[in-house]
Design an enzyme around this catalytic site. Structure first.
Site, PDB file in Angstrom:
ATOM      1  N   HIS A  45      14.462  54.129-128.357  1.00 10.48           N
ATOM      2  CA  HIS A  45      14.376  52.829-128.020  1.00 10.48           C
ATOM      3  C   HIS A  45      12.827  52.787-127.240  1.00 10.48           C
ATOM      4  O   HIS A  45      13.015  54.021-125.819  1.00 10.48           O
ATOM      5  CB  HIS A  45      15.605  53.312-127.147  1.00 10.48           C
ATOM      6  N   ASP A  47      11.437  51.405-124.066  1.00  9.13           N
ATOM      7  CA  ASP A  47      10.920  50.082-123.340  1.00  9.13           C
ATOM      8  C   ASP A  47       9.592  49.950-123.281  1.00  9.13           C
ATOM      9  O   ASP A  47       7.713  50.033-123.812  1.00  9.13           O
ATOM     10  CB  ASP A  47      11.160  50.990-122.413  1.00  9.13           C
ATOM     11  N   ASP A 169      20.260  48.900-123.369  1.00  9.86           N
ATOM     12  CA  ASP A 169      20.102  49.459-122.837  1.00  9.86           C
ATOM     13  C   ASP A 169      20.575  48.378-121.306  1.00  9.86           C
ATOM     14  O   ASP A 169      20.041  49.238-120.137  1.00  9.86           O
ATOM     15  CB  ASP A 169      18.263  50.249-122.623  1.00  9.86           C
ATOM     16  N   HIS A 410      13.951  44.764-118.765  1.00  8.30           N
ATOM     17  CA  HIS A 410      14.501  45.321-118.869  1.00  8.30           C
ATOM     18  C   HIS A 410      14.153  46.111-117.588  1.00  8.30           C
ATOM     19  O   HIS A 410      15.317  47.023-116.487  1.00  8.30           O
ATOM     20  CB  HIS A 410      16.170  45.903-119.767  1.00  8.30           C
TER      21      HIS A 410
END
Length: 961
Positions: A45, A47, A169, A410
């Site tokens: 994951h 970001d 997420d 996000h």
């Protein structure tokens, strides 16, 4: 009801990138019917900014904050996939992958093509980022997804087109997002975070997987699965170099031999997980944030476990293998023997424990949220202009698109990144604004010049603080309005100017009525404002042409005051006053209390409005009950909202165009209630200076509107990402029995466009529109309270590691924003279009008189030959490639049953619609424009738009000279 068909995701019709792509028919592992099939999904994951900036995350710099370098992840994973065709990996964020891709050699790119064709490297989602679902507008969601999917299609062709979405997420999940995914043709949606009570309920009833009915108007639905352990590996089985878990030792001669014991632990976990799902398939997410920089460590340990368990536990009928989200989704679909449960609401609010309601981020960093809304609107307008002029996307706008897409991440638009990262987001968008200003200047000259004359156009990005260099330092000057909506629109224009007299001349040489209004004191004192303007020159731009331009000539006349200019003076009323203060103009009447100065009545209806604050909960986060309010979490200390300082005085400003009353709360905080001629709404212009923290207490500011005669029984309505409406009920969830342990924070919901309360018995309604993403609730009868600003002194311990204590120019951050208040039932949708898509203003100094200017420049130009119906939005108009193809989307923005007149299907014809484009061919595509629906449409045949439907076309065009 119009049913949207889920589109097939096999094959592609668009022009391929570097090679044609043929996806292997054996891309998914074989499923054993009588076994428990364990799908191991390796992933990282990544970001797109959070604790480090995007570039820092990609290259691995600034590792003192976080050890993360995405470039190494792709290098390392590719090496492992190439060595073993059984191994798999999933990629989500195209911002990172595209960056890595452009640095690779042709040899490496051929390898990547091969592992994509074999189904080893699977793209899931495929957007530019994994966007937020609460505070992102549907316009930006569609754009960022389209940007990423276009890159994939151009690069790999159809076999890279994702079937699954990996929203693991985001802090809650919206219904509109699910509908968008369904309209884009996705088949499977996987979620990481849902409310802890919802998750417990679903686990107990085996409802972790469901069919999500995403739109009542469209009939869209999508398979949705909730992951068992958010998105992390089973506890103790993290084999990344960033983890400290025990590695697998399978050498029986080693004193460290542990594979038997470790396998038993994993099998026990697998069996426990399988109890909560309905089929003989479960998914193990093997990865975490920024993992697989050294992929060999992960794969080597997983290989050992897969081999050992498949051999030793053969009689237990457990089988492990590498898989992907789409392979898992297909296996579940094929194994189902009964229909899945259905979901009809959304996944808000999200709470992770009894005192951690993730509702603060709905408002966190309000100035950045306002900027994202502003740049979204600006980007759409710039793309429109390029589409109808050069018909190709410039490098400047291409970079702007990427920056805006990054802003939907996000941890970006949510306001939950570290301060230095947020500064980087702002810098990127500021560069986009500057580039767009250049596009406007060049394009407006191209469209409007009659004799080759040119003007240097300026886009004034600081109009929100009543600052613009051109209008303050030049006379005469030209203001050109670009109306980006596809129907006629009227607008109140406000220009910062110095003192003096002005005359305004329109495109027909007529003097336009104008009004001079003193700039409010709180605006003059805004930190960072660098302006000599003390007044605003105001006039009405009536009936701007659809997708059109109109210029106005503004000058200081010689001798007497400017003709048709009315000079307004502010009249001060000290409080308390002898009687209530009434403001009446243009058919509207407002009454303010003689003692408090608060709004108490609109017309004959009792309506109150007040700025209040919740004191923020302090805490060390060592236990749930010690949770502090922070960037993610809203946790007030108690349920009472307290008044700000008393209003000391009111001042009134009367005039023929606007009339307003100003509430003076302190030197830095003020509210302005503004009435506009020919408008039915009441504008509330609020200026909130730095939130005081001298008492050592963080604060959460709200604006509360109350119509006491409306009995809404705890029910209110909000939009979903600015689009379809959802019913909200205090202390209630549709799909599970909820115990709201934080009665204030647990009843806040995201709102992007408007919210309303309604009395079903009297059909009376109060609607409030907002100019940026915020949190809203209806905690008191007949009320709506919007959280507008937050300043906190403690972190909430969910990773960002900083208190949300924003400052600017050495003091607490000041915010200026707007709400529109409406007491009528049927106008909110129309007003929302106008609020989110007002005219773009460009300014240029001139030495020409009005008559001379009209001889050198067109002062009005319509880029559409006819207006679209009032319930249709020209959602997208942008260059698609360098060959003159244009991407266009038409949106019906009313839902089924919302309005007797406007919730009806409409017909639209493309023939001769665009004034500067000759349409040669029309192809209809899906919402993300990566799948063909109809190859060659006859532009002479009108097409139908049903309520809430968006139809997308690619037009082959040539310019009309």
């Amino acid at each position: 009801m119009h049913v949207v068909t889920i589109l097939c995701l096999v094959g592609s019709w668009l022009k391929f990138g570097e090679s044609l792509c043929y996806r292997s028919p054996n891309a998914c592992p074989q499923i054993e019917k009588n076994f428990l099939n364990v799908h191991i999904v390796p992933h990282s994951h990544d970001d797109v900014g959070w604790l480090k900036t995007v570039e820092q995350y990609f290259y691995g710099t600034n590792n003192s904050i976080q050890n993360a370098a995405v470039q190494y992840t792709y290098d390392s994973v590719l090496e492992e996939l190439w060595k073993d065709s059984e191994k798999k990996f999933v990629s989500v964020e195209m911002e990172f992958f595209s960056h890595w891709w452009k640095e690779q050699t042709s040899h490496v790119k051929r390898k990547v093509h091969k592992v994509v064709e074999r189904g080893q490297l699977e793209f899931v989602g495929g957007g530019w980022c994994m966007n937020d679902e609460a505070t992102a507008s549907y316009v930006d969601i569609i754009d960022q997804m389209t940007l990423g999917l276009k890159f994939l299609n151009d690069t790999f062709g159809g076999c890279a087109a994702p079937k699954a979405v990996w929203q693991i997420d985001p802090f809650g999940h919206s219904k509109e997002q699910a509908s968008i995914f369904a309209q884009m043709g996705f088949e499977y949606l996987f979620l990481g975070r849902i409310d802890y009570q919802d998750k417990a309920s679903r686990m107990s009833k085996k409802e972790m997987e469901m069919m999500w009915n995403a739109s009542e108007s469209l009939g869209t639905e999508i398979f949705t699965g909730v992951l068992y352990n958010t998105y992390g590996p089973p506890p103790g089985f993290c084999f990344d170099v960033l983890c400290g878990d025990e590695t697998i030792v399978d050498d029986p001669d080693s004193p460290m031999f542990n594979i038997d014991r470790r396998s038993k632990q994993l099998v026990a976990y697998i069996l426990e997980q399988s109890k909560h799902y309905r089929t003989n398939n479960i998914i193990l997410t093997m990865g975490e944030d920024f993992h697989y920089q050294y992929a060999h460590a992960w794969y080597k340990n997983l290989d050992k476990l897969i081999k050992y368990i498949n051999k030793v536990y053969l009689n237990s009928q457990i089988r492990l293998f590498y898989s992907t989200p789409s392979c898992y989704g297909e296996a579940v679909k094929n194994a189902l023997v009964e229909a899945l449960p259905r979901k009809t609401d959304d996944f808000f609010p999200y709470s992770s424990d009894p005192h951690a309601y993730w509702t603060g981020y709905f408002t966190s960093r309000p100035t950045f949220k306002g900027l994202v809304r502003q740049t979204s609107h600006l980007l759409q307008a710039c793309k429109q202009i390029q589409a109808v002029t050069v018909r190709r996307l410039s490098n400047v706008l291409n970079q702007f698109q990427r920056s805006q897409a990054i802003g939907q991440h996000h941890d970006a638009v949510t306001g939950t990144a570290k301060q230095h990262v947020n500064n980087d987001y702002v810098l990127r968008l500021d560069q986009g604004i500057r580039g767009c200003s250049q596009v406007f200047s060049e394009s407006f000259n191209h469209l409007l010049s009659l004799n080759g004359s040119t003007l240097k156009q300026e886009y004034c990005a600081m109009l929100n603080v009543s600052q613009c260099q051109t209008t303050e330092q030049n006379t005469p000057f030209i203001v050109t309005l670009y109306n980006p909506v596809a129907f006629r629109s009227s607008h109140t224009v406000r220009l910062p100017v110095t003192d003096g007299s002005y005359s305004v001349t329109d495109h027909l040489g007529r003097l336009v009525a104008s009004q001079m209004v003193p700039i409010a004191e709180a605006v003059l004192r805004l930190p960072g404002r660098n302006s000599n303007a003390t007044n605003e020159l105001i006039f009405r731009a009536q009936d701007l042409p659809p997708l059109g331009l109109r210029s106005y000539h503004v000058k200081t006349p010689e001798g007497k005051s400017g003709k048709r200019m009315f000079r307004s003076r502010a009249r001060t009323i000290q409080l308390p006053n002898k009687e209530d203060v009434v403001l009446s103009a243009y058919g509207l009447s407002l009454k303010f209390d003689r003692q408090t100065g608060h709004l108490v009545q609109i017309g004959n209806q009792s309506v109150q409005q007040q700025l209040l604050f919740y004191p923020a909960m302090e805490g060390n986060n060592s236990r749930f009950e010690f949770r502090a309010s922070g960037a993610y979490i809203f946790r007030p200390n108690g349920t009472t909202a307290f008044s700000l300082e008393p209003i000391t005085e009111l001042s009134t400003v009367f005039g023929p165009i606007i009339t307003e009353i100003r509430q003076h709360i302190n030197n830095n905080t003020m509210q302005i209630f503004r009435l506009h001629r020919d408008e039915s709404f009441i504008e509330l212009d609020w200026i909130v200076g730095g939130i005081p923290i001298e008492d050592g207490i963080g604060k959460e500011y709200i604006s509360r509107f109350t119509a006491s005669e409306i009995r809404n029984n705890g029910t209110f309505y909000t939009d979903s990402n600015g689009r379809e409406l959802l019913r909200r009920q205090l202390n209630h969830q549709v799909t599970y029995k909820v115990n709201v342990t934080e009665p204030t924070a647990g009843n806040f919901y995201p709102v992007n466009s408007f919210a309303y309360v309604e009395d079903k018995s009297t059909r009376s309604r109060m609607t409030v529109l907002n100019d940026r993403a915020q949190g809203v609730s209806s905690l008191l009868p007949g009320s709506l309270e919007f959280m507008i600003h937050r300043r906190l002194l403690h972190d909430d311990a969910f990773g960002v590691g900083e208190a949300l204590n924003e400052t600017a120019y050495g003091v607490g951050l000041a915010v200026r924003g707007s709400h529109w208040l409406v007491l009528e039932n049927a106008v909110a949708r129309m007003l929302a279009q106008r609020m989110t898509r007002p005219p773009i203003l460009a300014f240029s100094p001139t030495t020409l008189s009005p008559e001379e200017f009209r001889q050198s420049f067109r002062m009005e130009l319509a880029l559409l030959n006819r207006a679209l119906p009032r319930n249709v939005n020209l959602l997208t108009l942008e260059p698609w490639d360098d060959e003159g193809r244009i991407l266009v989307r038409f949106e019906h923005f009313f839902g089924v049953g919302e309005d007797e007149r406007f919730s009806q299907p409409v017909s639209i014809s493309l023939k001769d619609l665009f004034a500067t484009l000759n349409i040669q061919a029309v192809e209809e595509v899906n919402l993300s424009a990566n799948r063909l629906i109809n190859k060659l449409l006859d532009m002479n045949d009108p097409f139908v738009l049903n309520p809430m439907e968006i139809r997308t076309f690619i037009l082959s065009t040539r310019s009309i000279e």
